[in-house]
Design an enzyme around this catalytic site. Structure first.
Site, PDB file in Angstrom:
ATOM      1  CB  SER A 196       9.830   0.101  -1.965  1.00 11.82           C
ATOM      2  OG  SER A 196      10.408   1.319  -1.569  1.00 11.82           O
ATOM      3  CG  ASP A 294       3.980   5.125   0.151  1.00 13.56           C
ATOM      4  OD1 ASP A 294       4.907   5.903   0.453  1.00 13.56           O
ATOM      5  OD2 ASP A 294       4.132   4.177  -0.637  1.00 13.56           O
ATOM      6  CG  HIS A 326       6.631   2.749   1.422  1.00 16.01           C
ATOM      7  ND1 HIS A 326       6.249   2.905   0.108  1.00 16.01           N
ATOM      8  CD2 HIS A 326       7.904   2.277   1.373  1.00 16.01           C
ATOM      9  CE1 HIS A 326       7.235   2.562  -0.696  1.00 16.01           C
ATOM     10  NE2 HIS A 326       8.255   2.175   0.047  1.00 16.01           N
TER      11      HIS A 326
END
Length: 352
Positions: A196, A294, A326
């Protein structure tokens, strides 16, 4: 103080449950009126589910604040310890060393945690478990970087802290000041990785390494971007044409960097980079992972496509996981999908 005195007095004088209820309601209204002028209670920015910032500057984090101590992990056999990199800023790292070691030195993996640049740390249970598992399976000396978080320290603080941590790794291995890095680490097999926001950091550090160079002529062998945080105004995916989403993305990005960079800055959206700039990406190979559900997946796939089309001379790989969201692999570490993705990452690191 006046409200605490007034309410008991009203209840005593009125002597009725009905009136007591009215008095309590009046007390709540008084308390709310007082709080209306209290900057510690007035929301400046609601970044749920991550945090809330109040007008006083107080920040209440809603997740990612628990920590666990460095240890010898019974499950993986990995030993970890913490190192302060810069006492003046609080930047630190947690190092991981697997139990099985040969006479040959091990790859060095510098890892950057996720959390939208505003939550989590190198010391939270979720990252401690993930790095223990990764260090054991990949057979690496891992350095998990604890960089400063926004909004107290808006971007580029996380980039600068992470760059300083990378330089610390190189200098400590070369000078022998860190025994694990100098004794067990092989800097000819240096990798950057992150999930991320950490994937965003890893990408931007690889670019900076190509532009500025690394100490001692060190080179990054590979960069692993795990569901990286990229977004912007580039025309990819349905969200890129959704004004409400773009406005929300721009507001949160502005919050993270205190308005210093627009949402279409290369820090957030590498797709705006000209092809020549991709040549600075200082790595022999790049792995990009994408989870099907995601919301950032269109930008992640577009990143991979842009890298390949740029003429960058390295090798790019795309790994997709169907049916997951995600960074699912952090919370579902033992699931078949997460284990398969980790096996891909391990192979990426250990391939000659």
């Amino acid at each position: 103080m006046a409200a605490r005195i007034l309410l008991p007095l009203m209840l005593f004088l009125l002597g009725s449950h009905c009136w007591a209820g009215a008095a309590t309601a009046a007390g709540r209204q008084l308390l709310q009126a007082r709080r209306a002028g209290d900057p510690n209670s007035q929301v400046k920015f609601d970044f749920s589910p991550f945090l809330i910032e109040y007008k006083s500057g107080r920040v209440k984090r809603l997740m990612g604040t628990d920590v666990v101590a460095a240890s010898s992990d019974a499950l993986t056999g990995v030993t970890s310890r913490d190192v302060s990199l810069d006492p003046s800023t609080g930047v630190a790292a947690r190092l991981y060393l697997p139990s099985f070691r040969t006479t040959a030195k091990l790859p060095v993996l510098v890892y950057f945690h996720g959390g939208a640049f505003v939550v989590e740390s190198a010391f939270t249970p979720i990252y401690h478990a993930y790095l223990n598992t990764l260090a054991a399976r990949a057979g690496v000396v891992a350095v998990s970087v604890n960089y400063r978080l926004a909004p107290e320290h808006p971007l580029p603080a996380a980039y600068d802290d992470s760059w300083a941590a990378l330089k610390w790794v190189l200098s400590s291995a070369a000078a022998g000041s860190d025994p694990w890095l100098s004794q067990y680490g092989d800097l000819s097999r240096l990798f950057l990785a992150g999930d991320s926001a950490g994937g965003n950091i890893a990408h931007n550090l690889a670019l900076r390494a190509g532009e500025e160079g690394l100490d001692g002529g060190a080179r990054i062998k590979g960069v692993a971007l795990l569901d990286p945080y990229f977004q912007g105004r580039s025309p990819v995916g349905a969200d890129a044409t959704d004004p409400a989403y773009l406005q929300s993305a721009a507001r949160t990005w502005s919050f993270i960097c205190a308005g210093k960079y627009p949402i279409n800055h290369p820090y957030a959206d590498p797709l705006v980079l000209p092809p020549a700039s991709w040549q600075h990406l200082a790595a022999s190979r790049v792995l990009v992972t994408v989870s099907e559900h995601d919301r950032l997946s269109p930008w992640q796939r577009a990143y991979y496509a842009a890298l390949r089309a740029s003429g960058w001379p390295g090798e790019a790989e795309l790994y997709e996981t169907p049916g997951e969201g995600h960074v699912y692999f952090l919370t579902k570490l033992g699931s078949p999908q997460a284990l398969a993705e980790m096996a891909k990452l391990v192979a990426f690191i250990n391939r000659d």
